[in-house]
Design a protein around this motif. Structure first.
Motif, short mmCIF file in Angstrom:
data_model
loop_
_atom_site.label_atom_id
_atom_site.label_comp_id
_atom_site.label_asym_id
_atom_site.label_seq_id
_atom_site.Cartn_x
_atom_site.Cartn_y
_atom_site.Cartn_z
N ARG A 30 -5.95 -0.05 -2.56
CA ARG A 30 -4.65 -0.15 -1.89
C ARG A 30 -3.51 -0.46 -2.85
NH1 ARG A 30 -3.17 -4.56 2.88
NH2 ARG A 30 -0.93 -4.14 2.91
N TYR A 50 2.12 -1.97 -2.92
CA TYR A 50 1.15 -2.60 -2.03
C TYR A 50 0.75 -1.66 -0.90
CZ TYR A 50 5.55 -3.89 0.31
OH TYR A 50 6.80 -3.87 0.88
N ASP A 95 -7.85 -4.12 -4.86
CA ASP A 95 -7.97 -3.96 -3.42
C ASP A 95 -7.84 -5.34 -2.76
OD1 ASP A 95 -10.02 -1.46 -1.72
OD2 ASP A 95 -8.22 -2.55 -1.08
N ASP A 96 -8.06 -5.41 -1.48
CA ASP A 96 -7.88 -6.66 -0.76
C ASP A 96 -8.72 -7.76 -1.38
OD1 ASP A 96 -7.50 -5.32 2.62
OD2 ASP A 96 -6.17 -5.37 0.88
N ARG A 97 -8.14 -8.94 -1.47
CA ARG A 97 -8.82 -10.08 -2.07
C ARG A 97 -10.16 -10.36 -1.43
NH1 ARG A 97 -5.20 -15.43 -3.02
NH2 ARG A 97 -5.34 -15.33 -5.27
N GLY B 99 1.08 -8.69 1.20
CA GLY B 99 -0.21 -8.16 1.61
C GLY B 99 -1.32 -9.12 1.28
N THR B 100 -2.48 -8.59 1.04
CA THR B 100 -3.65 -9.43 0.78
C THR B 100 -4.12 -9.29 -0.66
OG1 THR B 100 -5.03 -7.62 1.56
CG2 THR B 100 -4.43 -9.33 3.16
N ALA B 101 -3.22 -8.97 -1.53
CA ALA B 101 -3.59 -8.86 -2.95
C ALA B 101 -3.02 -10.05 -3.69
CB ALA B 101 -3.06 -7.57 -3.54
#
Lengths: 115, 116
Positions: A30, A50, A95-97, B99-101
């Motif tokens: 992402r 993002y 990518d997402d954590r 976001g989630t980063a």
């Protein structure tokens, strides 16, 4: 190795000309980032993305713009290159954590020289 | 203002001995720390990481120690090998609000030379 390519790998240009660097990923991650590496400064974050069409400023943003029209491609544009933008530019993805933690994967870099 | 500092630009260690690379940070919001290794003409590659809730993480020859009260972390390589000769970057992570980063802030790097 994460599937990240950067083009061109080397570029020499003249002050005042526009330059576009391309980053391509095959990982469907992402987030995409641009960094520049300079002696005494380490890696500094440039504008990043993002999501598709979603971008934000980084630590260094003046003179740089980015665009991301699809997941796999992220472009960095120097609208009017200056000698202070001579550097090595790295693209990175993550990518997402919750999925992959905080690790970012880096491309091989583009060496840009502005004369 | 440099939020992540690596005060030793270079380090030389004999093969087989321990290499200790140090990193200091100032931002107490950092919640995750990473070490990257970089060879010339290549991109950085991830080496090892540690969450702020831990004080040690080990992976083979590589161990990272975190001292939160001192805002200090170190990377230990034992035993050092000639192939470990590279530039090592410390990085610290905090959230991107969009976001989630996470966003990484890098130190300036330490060049490690492992001699025979």
């Amino acid at each position: 190795d994460a599937g990240i390519t950067q083009s061109p790998r080397h570029k020499v240009t003249e002050t005042g000309t526009p330059v576009t660097l391309r980053c391509h990923q095959t990982e469907n991650h992402r987030y995409m980032y641009w960094y520049r590496q300079d002696p005494g400064h380490g890696l500094r974050l440039l504008p990043y993305s993002y999501g598709v069409k979603d971008t934000d400023k980084g630590e260094v943003s003046d003179g740089y713009s980015v665009s991301r029209s699809k997941t796999e491609d992220f472009l960095l544009t120097l609208e009017s290159a200056t000698s202070s933008q001579t550097s090595v530019y790295f693209c990175a993805i993550s990518d997402d954590r919750e999925l992959l933690g905080d690790e970012q994967f880096f491309g091989p870099g583009t060496r840009l020289t502005v004369l | 203002d440099q939020q992540v500092k690596q005060n030793s630009p270079s380090l030389s260690v004999q093969e087989g001995r321990i290499s200790i690379l140090n990193c200091d940070y100032t931002n107490s919001m950092f919640d995750y720390f990473l070490w990257y290794k970089k060879y010339p003409a290549e991109g950085p590659t991830f080496l090892i990481s540690i969450s702020s809730i831990k004080d040690k993480n080990e992976d083979g020859r590589f161990t990272v120690f975190l001292n939160k009260s001192a805002k200090h972390l170190s990377l230990h390589i034992v035993p050092s090998q000639p192939g470990d000769s590279a530039v090592y970057f410390c990085a610290a992570s905090d959230f991107i609000n969009t976001g989630t980063a996470s966003k990484l802030t890098f130190g300036t790097g330490t060049r490690l030379q492992v001699t025979l």
